[in-house]
Structures are given as C-alpha cells and as structure tokens.
Design a protein around this motif. Sequence first.
Motif, PDB file in Angstrom:
ATOM      1  N   GLU A  67      73.235   6.514 -22.208  1.00 35.61           N
ATOM      2  CA  GLU A  67      73.340   7.015 -23.574  1.00 35.61           C
ATOM      3  C   GLU A  67      72.331   8.146 -23.715  1.00 35.61           C
ATOM      4  N   ILE A  68      72.819   9.371 -23.754  1.00 35.48           N
ATOM      5  CA  ILE A  68      71.964  10.549 -23.708  1.00 35.48           C
ATOM      6  C   ILE A  68      71.373  10.867 -25.087  1.00 35.48           C
ATOM      7  N   VAL A  69      70.066  11.078 -25.103  1.00 32.42           N
ATOM      8  CA  VAL A  69      69.371  11.569 -26.291  1.00 32.42           C
ATOM      9  C   VAL A  69      68.922  12.993 -25.986  1.00 32.42           C
ATOM     10  N   ARG A  70      69.364  13.938 -26.764  1.00 31.65           N
ATOM     11  CA  ARG A  70      69.146  15.359 -26.422  1.00 31.65           C
ATOM     12  C   ARG A  70      67.812  15.875 -26.955  1.00 31.65           C
ATOM     13  N   THR A  71      66.733  15.305 -26.394  1.00 34.83           N
ATOM     14  CA  THR A  71      65.385  15.774 -26.727  1.00 34.83           C
ATOM     15  C   THR A  71      64.623  16.038 -25.431  1.00 34.83           C
ATOM     16  N   LYS A  72      63.617  16.869 -25.528  1.00 39.92           N
ATOM     17  CA  LYS A  72      62.808  17.198 -24.355  1.00 39.92           C
ATOM     18  C   LYS A  72      62.089  15.959 -23.827  1.00 39.92           C
ATOM     19  N   GLU A  73      61.582  15.131 -24.743  1.00 40.55           N
ATOM     20  CA  GLU A  73      60.852  13.931 -24.345  1.00 40.55           C
ATOM     21  C   GLU A  73      61.749  12.986 -23.561  1.00 40.55           C
ATOM     22  N   PHE A  74      62.975  12.763 -24.066  1.00 42.22           N
ATOM     23  CA  PHE A  74      63.919  11.887 -23.366  1.00 42.22           C
ATOM     24  C   PHE A  74      64.291  12.482 -22.003  1.00 42.22           C
ATOM     25  N   ALA A  75      64.533  13.798 -21.965  1.00 44.65           N
ATOM     26  CA  ALA A  75      64.949  14.459 -20.724  1.00 44.65           C
ATOM     27  C   ALA A  75      63.879  14.312 -19.646  1.00 44.65           C
ATOM     28  N   GLU A  76      62.621  14.541 -20.004  1.00 45.97           N
ATOM     29  CA  GLU A  76      61.546  14.454 -19.021  1.00 45.97           C
ATOM     30  C   GLU A  76      61.354  13.033 -18.523  1.00 45.97           C
ATOM     31  N   LYS A  77      61.466  12.056 -19.442  1.00 44.91           N
ATOM     32  CA  LYS A  77      61.332  10.654 -19.028  1.00 44.91           C
ATOM     33  C   LYS A  77      62.507  10.234 -18.135  1.00 44.91           C
ATOM     34  N   LEU A  78      63.708  10.645 -18.499  1.00 51.38           N
ATOM     35  CA  LEU A  78      64.880  10.284 -17.711  1.00 51.38           C
ATOM     36  C   LEU A  78      64.781  10.863 -16.298  1.00 51.38           C
ATOM     37  N   TYR A  79      64.416  12.133 -16.207  1.00 49.34           N
ATOM     38  CA  TYR A  79      64.313  12.757 -14.886  1.00 49.34           C
ATOM     39  C   TYR A  79      63.248  12.060 -14.035  1.00 49.34           C
ATOM     40  N   ALA A  80      62.112  11.719 -14.656  1.00 52.34           N
ATOM     41  CA  ALA A  80      61.050  11.011 -13.935  1.00 52.34           C
ATOM     42  C   ALA A  80      61.538   9.638 -13.465  1.00 52.34           C
ATOM     43  N   ASP A  81      62.263   8.921 -14.331  1.00 53.13           N
ATOM     44  CA  ASP A  81      62.749   7.585 -13.973  1.00 53.13           C
ATOM     45  C   ASP A  81      63.830   7.640 -12.890  1.00 53.13           C
ATOM     46  N   ILE A  82      64.713   8.649 -12.950  1.00 57.70           N
ATOM     47  CA  ILE A  82      65.748   8.798 -11.913  1.00 57.70           C
ATOM     48  C   ILE A  82      65.089   8.962 -10.549  1.00 57.70           C
ATOM     49  N   ASN A  83      64.064   9.811 -10.486  1.00 55.22           N
ATOM     50  CA  ASN A  83      63.386  10.036  -9.209  1.00 55.22           C
ATOM     51  C   ASN A  83      62.584   8.820  -8.762  1.00 55.22           C
ATOM     52  N   LYS A  84      61.939   8.151  -9.703  1.00 55.25           N
ATOM     53  CA  LYS A  84      61.087   7.008  -9.349  1.00 55.25           C
ATOM     54  C   LYS A  84      61.902   5.789  -8.935  1.00 55.25           C
ATOM     55  N   TYR A  85      62.986   5.498  -9.654  1.00 56.14           N
ATOM     56  CA  TYR A  85      63.699   4.236  -9.429  1.00 56.14           C
ATOM     57  C   TYR A  85      65.014   4.385  -8.655  1.00 56.14           C
ATOM     58  N   LEU A  86      65.664   5.537  -8.756  1.00 56.63           N
ATOM     59  CA  LEU A  86      66.956   5.715  -8.078  1.00 56.63           C
ATOM     60  C   LEU A  86      66.823   6.545  -6.800  1.00 56.63           C
ATOM     61  N   ILE A  87      66.061   7.628  -6.861  1.00 60.92           N
ATOM     62  CA  ILE A  87      65.862   8.477  -5.685  1.00 60.92           C
ATOM     63  C   ILE A  87      64.708   7.956  -4.841  1.00 60.92           C
ATOM     64  N   ASN A  88      63.760   7.291  -5.460  1.00 57.91           N
ATOM     65  CA  ASN A  88      62.587   6.732  -4.783  1.00 57.91           C
ATOM     66  C   ASN A  88      61.747   7.806  -4.102  1.00 57.91           C
ATOM     67  N   GLU A  89      61.615   8.943  -4.770  1.00 55.02           N
ATOM     68  CA  GLU A  89      60.759  10.024  -4.307  1.00 55.02           C
ATOM     69  C   GLU A  89      60.088  10.658  -5.523  1.00 55.02           C
ATOM     70  N   GLN A  90      59.031  11.440  -5.262  1.00 53.51           N
ATOM     71  CA  GLN A  90      58.353  12.133  -6.346  1.00 53.51           C
ATOM     72  C   GLN A  90      59.288  13.176  -6.959  1.00 53.51           C
ATOM     73  N   LYS A  91      59.216  13.346  -8.254  1.00 54.94           N
ATOM     74  CA  LYS A  91      60.053  14.351  -8.914  1.00 54.94           C
ATOM     75  C   LYS A  91      59.633  15.750  -8.492  1.00 54.94           C
TER      76      LYS A  91
END
Length: 526
Positions: A405-429
């Motif tokens: 569920e996308i929230v179109r804010t900068k804060e949400f975008a930065e957190k989502l990108y960080a979480d995708i890399n940390k938990y799904l990609i398992n590498e540093q953003k």
Amino acid sequence: MIEVDALNISYYLNKPITDNIAIYNIKNSSPLYPIIYWYILHNCEVGYNVYIKEDSLYQTPVNLEYFCTSFKKIDEVDGWVCYKKISKLLVENSRGLDEWTFGIPVGPNDASMLNILISRILKLGILKFEIILCGQPGVEFKYKDKVRIVGKDILNPLVHITKKKNIIAQEAKYKNLCILHDRVLLPCNFIQAIEELGDVFPIFSFQSIYIRDKLGLLLTRYSDYGYIDMNQLLLGNNNKFSNKLDYIDRSFFMFANPKRYNSNRYLTGSIYICKTKLWNQIKQDESLFWSEYEDIEFAIRCHKYGAPHIINPYSLTCSMRARSTLLEYGSIIYEDITGQKKFSKYNPLLAYILPQRSISDITLSSVINNYHIFLDIYNIQVSIGNLNNPIEKFRVIGNIIGSLEIVRTKEFAEKLYADINKYLINEQKLRSEEKKITDIICSNLSDKNLKILLLNHISQLRHQVYLSIFTKYHPSDEDDFKFNIHSLSLFFATKRLLLNRSLELKITSKNLSNTLRCFMEDINGS
C-alpha cells in the motif's frame, strides 16, 4: 651531487640518499611524480640540500603541508630552487615493520568471516601486534581473548565507518596500522610484501580478488583501487564534500591501473595500510557515513596534503564475500597501462560448467526470516518459494511490491527503499539509487505503473537474479561457501591470475599459488 630524472628514479626510491640531490623536471616527465617525490624526500638524510627545477609553473610537493615544515628554502637561481632538509618527516619517525595494529570496524552481524580473518592475522608470524575491533561483534565471535574492543557506543544506523576507522587509529598502540573490513583476507606473505615495498610508504592497499567458483578458476578484481572521472574544481574549496554527493553520483567509475597516478584515484577503503601517526594527522571526515564517497574525499585530501594513495604490487588480498552491485553481471571496467577503458567479463559457459560458490554469506534460512519481517512490517500476505531460484525470487519480490500500500511521501519512500534493501535484497542500500526510487514513489503514476517501475529500478535485485542463474546466491549450508582444493586447478588459477590484464602483480608463480591455497584453506577452515 646526485642528479635524478625520470629515467634513473627507480634506483633511488628505497635507498638512503647521503649527498645533495638535484631533481630535474620529474613533474613534467611522469604522472607518478607525487610518489617519486615522496620516496626521494623521505630517503634524503637531514642536513643535505635538494635542488629542484621543474618546467611546470605549479608548486612541487615540497611546498605541500606534509613536507613544508621539514624543508627550508635556501636559494633560487636560474629556475633551480634549493631546499635544505632540516628535520625528519613524520613517516621517517615511525620506521620499522616489527610492530602492528590491526583494526577492524565490526557490527553485530554473523561473525564467521571475522573469525577467519582473526585466525589469518594470528598466523602471520608477527611477534608484536594487537587487534582492535571497533563495534560489538556478533555472538559467534570466538576470539574475544585475542582482541581489544572499542567504540561500542557507536550505534548510528547509517554506519559511521569514518568515525570507527578514526577511533581505531586513535586507540592504536603501534606505529604500523592496518585498517580493514572483516570480509578481507590478508595474504600469508603480508610482511614480506611490505618489506618489498619499503618502510617509508605513504597510504597503500593491495589489489584484491573475489573467487566465484569452487575450483578457483573464475577470479575477478574486486574493490581495491578506483578511478573517478570528475572535475575536482567543481567540488569547490569552501563547500562541504557532503553537498557534492549528487554530482559524484553522476560521475564515471572504474578500476584504476596501479601503475598510473593522479588525484582522481583512490583506495576504496576495503583495507588501508599506513603509519599510525600519518592517519592521525589526516583522519577521515566524520561528517561522512558509509556509501557517501568518504574514501574519495579522503584520497583527494591526502593528495593535497602530500600523502598519495598507492598499491603494493607484491601480493594481493581476497574478499570472502561480494556485493552484487560490484559484481554486476560478472563484468568489470578497468583502466589499462595507457589509461584506456577496458572491459572484462566472465565466460558464461565457464560460469555455468564450473561448480559455483554461494556469493552471499547470509544463509538462506536467515534470508527467509528477513522476508517474514518485511511482510509483518507492511502487513502483507505472500507465499515465499525457493529464493535461490532466480525466477522464483524475482516473482516473490514482484508479488510483495505488488501487494504494497503505497504512501506517496518522501519519508515513506526512503523507509520503504531502506527496508527493501535490508530485508529483501539483504544488502546495503545504494545512495545513488535512493533519490530515483523516491522520485518514482512520489510521482503521479498509477499504482500499477509505479510498482512496475519500482521493481525494475532496484538494480541489486537485477544483479542478484542474474548471478543466481549460475549458483545458489545464499548458502543452504557452509559447504556451499567452501572450495574444492586441487593442485591442478591451483596451477591453472595461478596462470589465469598472472594473465589477468586488470591486475598488475609483481609476484612469482610459486608465491601466488601458495597465497591462493592459503586463501582457500582459510575460508574452508582447514
């Protein structure tokens, strides 16, 4: 009087100079002039004069901050400038290779590789040394009685790598300093290689390799000495380096040739070796964090100070793990001896035929656990299949992003990108990618098109999917990470490495073969 020019310079690099010396046009004759001056001025004994004549109008290294207090200008006649050496230079006061501080920035992650590295340091045969860890190691760490731990209070989630490295240098008891990451495996001829380089070295590293397959035949250069194609004048002199990161993001990067030098070359930070006093005189910029080009800023400032960054060609290091963004699609861009860009790529057939090692050190069970954490954070229900299957992995992450569920804010975008890399990609953003992702999420695209674009712009996912075609990206057990050591494969691995045009090694086949065997045995735990 000794006369030195670009043709006879190599003779004087590591010899004491007990006479007045005249240096003519080195700056115009060789791009290596900062390195050449470094060794001549260090080996010149106190009390002797150095006469310098350069056709260039620019200042010589003698005028730089590092050298200027040890040399006094005496006279200038017909373009020749006479300097008298009045005191030893900083590095001269730290001569001797008998005592070492090894410093490793660490975190609370799995300590398997840290254990391997500590074991290697203990085998180097150095009688007087210490090992400092900056940060709290993982619970699996088994050498607590062999190390000193500092900097436990550095908890910043941005990874304050510059501060950790500076603390290591501040805490160091010994005059020789080696700061390295826990994934870097030192060569068994570590001390011998440094003795070959000489005792008055500036700041240096070794060339590094990553070994993809179990037989050691697919070797690639990995994170050691870089070149950035940028105009440093655009960085400005009065502005903070951190304000220029967007400009650096757009610059071209490649592996630098160790036989060439200018101020656009930098050690990538995997390993730094220098005299402790020299590091503490310059230090890294603690306003910068990991992935903010802190090593480029450090190299530029060191060059202006008078301490060049160089490569020791007499051995090499091995990276025990690799980031997908650096391996990319199994290819690298490097600079040849003439300064031209060259492209090197794995033979896909060899990558398919040869038994491959797992690339990541994060186990499959840990990865699955991280996926579940992400699903819980964003309240998503998605089935997780075989994440070592590239098609299945892409499908699973696609389904996860499709369910967000996308929230179109900068804060949400930065957190989502960080979480995708940390938990799904398992590498540093990737700092350079974060702004693109933020712009996509905050755009006016429909949810469907936004999610498709988001999926296609996560570069580390693309790299992992490609690399997973040939191997299990994440190990199911420790054997997926180990080597099959055979004398015949070591013979061919050594030959391939000596013929590798992206490397510039000065090491015999016998010593190189022994070094490769030690790397493999250490990683295997034998």
